[in-house]
Design a protein around this motif. Structure first.
Motif, PDB file in Angstrom:
ATOM      1  N   VAL A  30       0.844  -1.204   0.000  1.00 51.17           N
ATOM      2  CA  VAL A  30       0.000   0.000   0.000  1.00 51.17           C
ATOM      3  C   VAL A  30       0.872   1.244   0.000  1.00 51.17           C
ATOM      4  O   VAL A  30       0.605   2.208  -0.730  1.00 51.17           O
ATOM      5  N   TYR A  31       1.920   1.240   0.814  1.00 54.78           N
ATOM      6  CA  TYR A  31       2.835   2.383   0.863  1.00 54.78           C
ATOM      7  C   TYR A  31       3.406   2.675  -0.529  1.00 54.78           C
ATOM      8  O   TYR A  31       3.487   3.819  -0.947  1.00 54.78           O
ATOM      9  N   ALA A  32       3.782   1.622  -1.236  1.00 51.99           N
ATOM     10  CA  ALA A  32       4.410   1.797  -2.545  1.00 51.99           C
ATOM     11  C   ALA A  32       3.440   2.302  -3.607  1.00 51.99           C
ATOM     12  O   ALA A  32       3.824   3.110  -4.457  1.00 51.99           O
ATOM     13  N   VAL A  33       2.202   1.852  -3.560  1.00 57.21           N
ATOM     14  CA  VAL A  33       1.270   2.175  -4.655  1.00 57.21           C
ATOM     15  C   VAL A  33       0.318   3.321  -4.354  1.00 57.21           C
ATOM     16  O   VAL A  33      -0.334   3.818  -5.268  1.00 57.21           O
ATOM     17  N   ALA A  34       0.210   3.738  -3.090  1.00 55.25           N
ATOM     18  CA  ALA A  34      -0.757   4.789  -2.730  1.00 55.25           C
ATOM     19  C   ALA A  34      -0.045   5.931  -2.007  1.00 55.25           C
ATOM     20  O   ALA A  34       0.056   5.931  -0.774  1.00 55.25           O
ATOM     21  N   PRO A  35       0.452   6.914  -2.766  1.00 50.84           N
ATOM     22  CA  PRO A  35       1.206   8.016  -2.153  1.00 50.84           C
ATOM     23  C   PRO A  35       0.453   8.742  -1.032  1.00 50.84           C
ATOM     24  O   PRO A  35       1.073   9.204  -0.075  1.00 50.84           O
ATOM     25  N   ARG A  36      -0.844   8.822  -1.127  1.00 49.81           N
ATOM     26  CA  ARG A  36      -1.593   9.558  -0.095  1.00 49.81           C
ATOM     27  C   ARG A  36      -1.567   8.845   1.259  1.00 49.81           C
ATOM     28  O   ARG A  36      -1.850   9.456   2.285  1.00 49.81           O
ATOM     29  N   PHE A 112      18.418  12.169   5.885  1.00 51.00           N
ATOM     30  CA  PHE A 112      19.390  11.528   5.017  1.00 51.00           C
ATOM     31  C   PHE A 112      19.762  12.463   3.860  1.00 51.00           C
ATOM     32  O   PHE A 112      19.938  12.023   2.732  1.00 51.00           O
ATOM     33  N   ALA A 113      19.893  13.727   4.173  1.00 50.12           N
ATOM     34  CA  ALA A 113      20.198  14.736   3.156  1.00 50.12           C
ATOM     35  C   ALA A 113      21.509  14.439   2.436  1.00 50.12           C
ATOM     36  O   ALA A 113      21.699  14.838   1.285  1.00 50.12           O
ATOM     37  N   PHE A 114      22.416  13.723   3.101  1.00 52.94           N
ATOM     38  CA  PHE A 114      23.697  13.397   2.486  1.00 52.94           C
ATOM     39  C   PHE A 114      23.528  12.529   1.230  1.00 52.94           C
ATOM     40  O   PHE A 114      24.435  12.434   0.412  1.00 52.94           O
ATOM     41  N   LEU A 115      22.359  11.933   1.061  1.00 44.57           N
ATOM     42  CA  LEU A 115      22.106  11.144  -0.146  1.00 44.57           C
ATOM     43  C   LEU A 115      21.795  12.032  -1.345  1.00 44.57           C
ATOM     44  O   LEU A 115      21.817  11.572  -2.476  1.00 44.57           O
ATOM     45  N   GLY A 116      21.488  13.302  -1.070  1.00 46.36           N
ATOM     46  CA  GLY A 116      21.326  14.318  -2.105  1.00 46.36           C
ATOM     47  C   GLY A 116      20.508  13.911  -3.299  1.00 46.36           C
ATOM     48  O   GLY A 116      19.338  13.599  -3.207  1.00 46.36           O
ATOM     49  N   ARG A 117      21.162  13.922  -4.453  1.00 48.50           N
ATOM     50  CA  ARG A 117      20.467  13.670  -5.720  1.00 48.50           C
ATOM     51  C   ARG A 117      19.879  12.268  -5.810  1.00 48.50           C
ATOM     52  O   ARG A 117      18.923  12.052  -6.545  1.00 48.50           O
ATOM     53  N   LEU A 118      20.467  11.347  -5.092  1.00 48.59           N
ATOM     54  CA  LEU A 118      19.935   9.983  -5.117  1.00 48.59           C
ATOM     55  C   LEU A 118      18.487   9.968  -4.645  1.00 48.59           C
ATOM     56  O   LEU A 118      17.634   9.307  -5.240  1.00 48.59           O
ATOM     57  N   ARG A 119      18.182  10.725  -3.589  1.00 45.23           N
ATOM     58  CA  ARG A 119      16.811  10.815  -3.091  1.00 45.23           C
ATOM     59  C   ARG A 119      15.906  11.547  -4.069  1.00 45.23           C
ATOM     60  O   ARG A 119      14.713  11.307  -4.121  1.00 45.23           O
ATOM     61  N   GLU A 120      16.449  12.457  -4.812  1.00 41.23           N
ATOM     62  CA  GLU A 120      15.659  13.265  -5.740  1.00 41.23           C
ATOM     63  C   GLU A 120      15.457  12.593  -7.096  1.00 41.23           C
ATOM     64  O   GLU A 120      14.642  13.049  -7.890  1.00 41.23           O
ATOM     65  N   ASN A 121      16.183  11.538  -7.366  1.00 34.51           N
ATOM     66  CA  ASN A 121      16.107  10.846  -8.641  1.00 34.51           C
ATOM     67  C   ASN A 121      14.814  10.034  -8.717  1.00 34.51           C
ATOM     68  O   ASN A 121      14.599   9.094  -7.950  1.00 34.51           O
ATOM     69  N   ARG A 122      13.948  10.402  -9.632  1.00 35.39           N
ATOM     70  CA  ARG A 122      12.640   9.751  -9.774  1.00 35.39           C
ATOM     71  C   ARG A 122      12.780   8.266 -10.107  1.00 35.39           C
ATOM     72  O   ARG A 122      12.028   7.434  -9.593  1.00 35.39           O
ATOM     73  N   THR A 123      13.733   7.914 -10.954  1.00 37.87           N
ATOM     74  CA  THR A 123      13.944   6.519 -11.337  1.00 37.87           C
ATOM     75  C   THR A 123      14.327   5.679 -10.126  1.00 37.87           C
ATOM     76  O   THR A 123      13.793   4.581  -9.927  1.00 37.87           O
ATOM     77  N   VAL A 124      15.236   6.190  -9.308  1.00 37.75           N
ATOM     78  CA  VAL A 124      15.653   5.474  -8.093  1.00 37.75           C
ATOM     79  C   VAL A 124      14.458   5.293  -7.166  1.00 37.75           C
ATOM     80  O   VAL A 124      14.244   4.217  -6.606  1.00 37.75           O
ATOM     81  N   ARG A 125      13.670   6.350  -7.009  1.00 41.35           N
ATOM     82  CA  ARG A 125      12.495   6.284  -6.135  1.00 41.35           C
ATOM     83  C   ARG A 125      11.520   5.211  -6.626  1.00 41.35           C
ATOM     84  O   ARG A 125      11.037   4.392  -5.836  1.00 41.35           O
ATOM     85  N   ILE A 126      11.239   5.204  -7.924  1.00 40.32           N
ATOM     86  CA  ILE A 126      10.299   4.216  -8.476  1.00 40.32           C
ATOM     87  C   ILE A 126      10.848   2.800  -8.311  1.00 40.32           C
ATOM     88  O   ILE A 126      10.115   1.881  -7.911  1.00 40.32           O
ATOM     89  N   ILE A 127      12.135   2.621  -8.590  1.00 39.98           N
ATOM     90  CA  ILE A 127      12.743   1.291  -8.448  1.00 39.98           C
ATOM     91  C   ILE A 127      12.636   0.807  -6.999  1.00 39.98           C
ATOM     92  O   ILE A 127      12.276  -0.347  -6.743  1.00 39.98           O
TER      93      ILE A 127
END
Length: 157
Positions: A30-36, A112-127
Motif C-alpha cells: 500500500v505504501y508503494a502504490v498509494a502516495p496519499r 538523510f540529506a547526504f544522499l542528495g540527488r539519489l533521493r531526488e532521482n525519480r527513477t531510483v524512487r520508483i525502483i
C-alpha cells in the motif's frame, strides 16, 4: 529450550510472525502504490519491519531448540528449512522498506540529506518503491509457506 509459561516459546512466538508478517507486507505494498497513505504508514511500517527481524530470528531459534528436543520428522525438517528462508526474507524486507521510506517520505528523508540527488532521482524512487512492494509480496508468501508447513508438520501426525 526456551519456554514461556511452560510452553515451548516457538509455539507462542510464531503467532507474532504469522500475524504481523502479512500485515507488514500489505502495508509495504500500500505504501508503494498509494502516495496519499505514505504519511500515515511510514512510521508504523518502519517500526514493524524493524521489529519483525528480531522476532523472526528469535522464533527460528526457539524452533531449532524445539526441533532438537523432539523427534524430527521430514515435515518438521521441511518447516525448519522454510523458517531459515523466512529469517533472511525478514532482513531483506526490512532493508527494502527502509530504503523505500528514506527516498519517498520527506520527513524521514531530510535526515538523510547526504544522499542528495539519489533521493531526488525519480527513477531510483520508483525502483525502490517497486522493490519494496515486491519485498512485501515475498514476505507475505514466505510467511504463509512457512506457517503452512509448520501447521502441516503438527496436524498431520
Amino acid at each position: 529450550m526456551i519456554e514461556i509459561a511452560g510452553l515451548p516459546a516457538h509455539i507462542l512466538l510464531v503467532h507474532a510472525v504469522v500475524v504481523l508478517g502479512p500485515i507488514a507486507g500489505v502495508a509495504a505494498i500500500v505504501y508503494a502504490v498509494a502516495p496519499r497513505w505514505r504519511r500515515l504508514l511510514a512510521w508504523p511500517l518502519a517500526v514493524l519491519s524493524l521489529l519483525l527481524v528480531p522476532v523472526s530470528l528469535v522464533t527460528a531459534q526457539a524452533g531449532e531448540q524445539l526441533e532438537k528436543a523432539r523427534p524430527a520428522t521430514k515435515l518438521i525438517r521441511e518447516h525448519a528449512e522454510q523458517g531459515d528462508v523466512l529469517k533472511y526474507v525478514s532482513v531483506i524486507f526490512f532493508v527494502f522498506v527502509a530504503a523505500m521510506i528514506v527516498v519517498s517520505y520527506e520527513p524521514i528523508g531530510r535526515r538523510f540529506a547526504f544522499l542528495g540527488r539519489l533521493r531526488e532521482n525519480r527513477t531510483v524512487r520508483i525502483i525502490l518503491l517497486v522493490a519494496g512492494a515486491l519485498a512485501g509480496v515475498l514476505f507475505i508468501y514466505q510467511t504463509i509457506v512457512t506457517g503452512h508447513s509448520g501447521a502441516v508438520s503438527v496436524w498431520s501426525r
